[in-house]
Scaffold this active site. Sequence first.
Site, short mmCIF file in Angstrom:
data_model
loop_
_atom_site.label_atom_id
_atom_site.label_comp_id
_atom_site.label_asym_id
_atom_site.label_seq_id
_atom_site.Cartn_x
_atom_site.Cartn_y
_atom_site.Cartn_z
N HIS A 30 88.76 17.50 66.12
CA HIS A 30 90.00 18.28 66.10
C HIS A 30 90.10 19.13 67.37
CE1 HIS A 30 89.23 17.76 61.65
NE2 HIS A 30 90.48 17.39 61.72
N SER A 178 83.88 13.37 61.32
CA SER A 178 84.90 13.28 60.27
C SER A 178 84.67 14.41 59.30
CB SER A 178 84.77 11.94 59.53
OG SER A 178 85.47 12.00 58.30
#
Length: 266
Positions: A30, A178
């Site tokens: 991110h 993840s």
Amino acid sequence: MKIARTIAELPRFPDSVGLVPTMGAFHAGHLALFEAAREENDVVVASLFVNPAQFGDGEDLDRYPRDEERDAKLAEEAGVDVLFAPSPDEIYPEGFSTWVDVGELGAKLEGQFRPGHFRGVATVCLKLFNIVHPDRAYFGQKDAQQAAVIKQLVRDLNLGLEIRVVPIVRDDDGLALSSRNAYLSPAERERALALPRALATRDAAKARQLLADLDVDYVEEANLNGQRVLAAAVRVGKTRLIDNVVLEIPCQDSSWFGRATKGDPK
Ligand code: AMP
């Protein structure tokens, strides 16, 4: 950094805006998207919304990791200007009934195992684009099919924003980062390493052999609107992991941020 929980609280920006849609539980993947958005825009908006519409029955919607306080801190440190963290009711109010019907591209790979997933993804992204009005939106190659579906959405519905795709960020052991990696026990994580190792062969048959000990949903070479990938989804215990390696990019593809091969497993 401003936190907006409603559409009405979102400022209107006179400058260029980069949007990073997320479901939270931030990791370095991110952060790479935030950094890319920071580099190319005056204002960065990140959305934090665990979108119920993209989860199927029996999937992990209820246990999906949520820690808004930690996410807000990380986003602020990464230079995000606005965190848009709406409630499900804000996005899907009583009476909501219009959905994006994603074509063939959303029916294969993930679509086969998660029916309705890309309908939920495309609908929420279209809504976010209409709510935030970004000049550019940032997606990870980690979800290669998602990025392709969103590019198709933008093209088909003339949305007039640019989609930028950021290479996969991996841990030192090769596992793609993840939010779902948090579900893995140490022993499961060790087993999960077969996934990047298999994809590193860049060969579907060899990859299938290396994944023989895992519960494989698919390992396939696929054409995602011109981008050829070797993509796989496996289950390790109760955790479902996806990953891919790019085999070929169309030469006219201008959506890549940075070097396309940067996130390839070794
Ligand atoms: P998520 O919060 O999992 O929905 O992911 C939000 C965005 O981050 C999506 O565009 C993902 O493809 C991207 N992303 C997730 N993991 C990674 C990663 N390891 N490397 C690069 N991008 C990622």
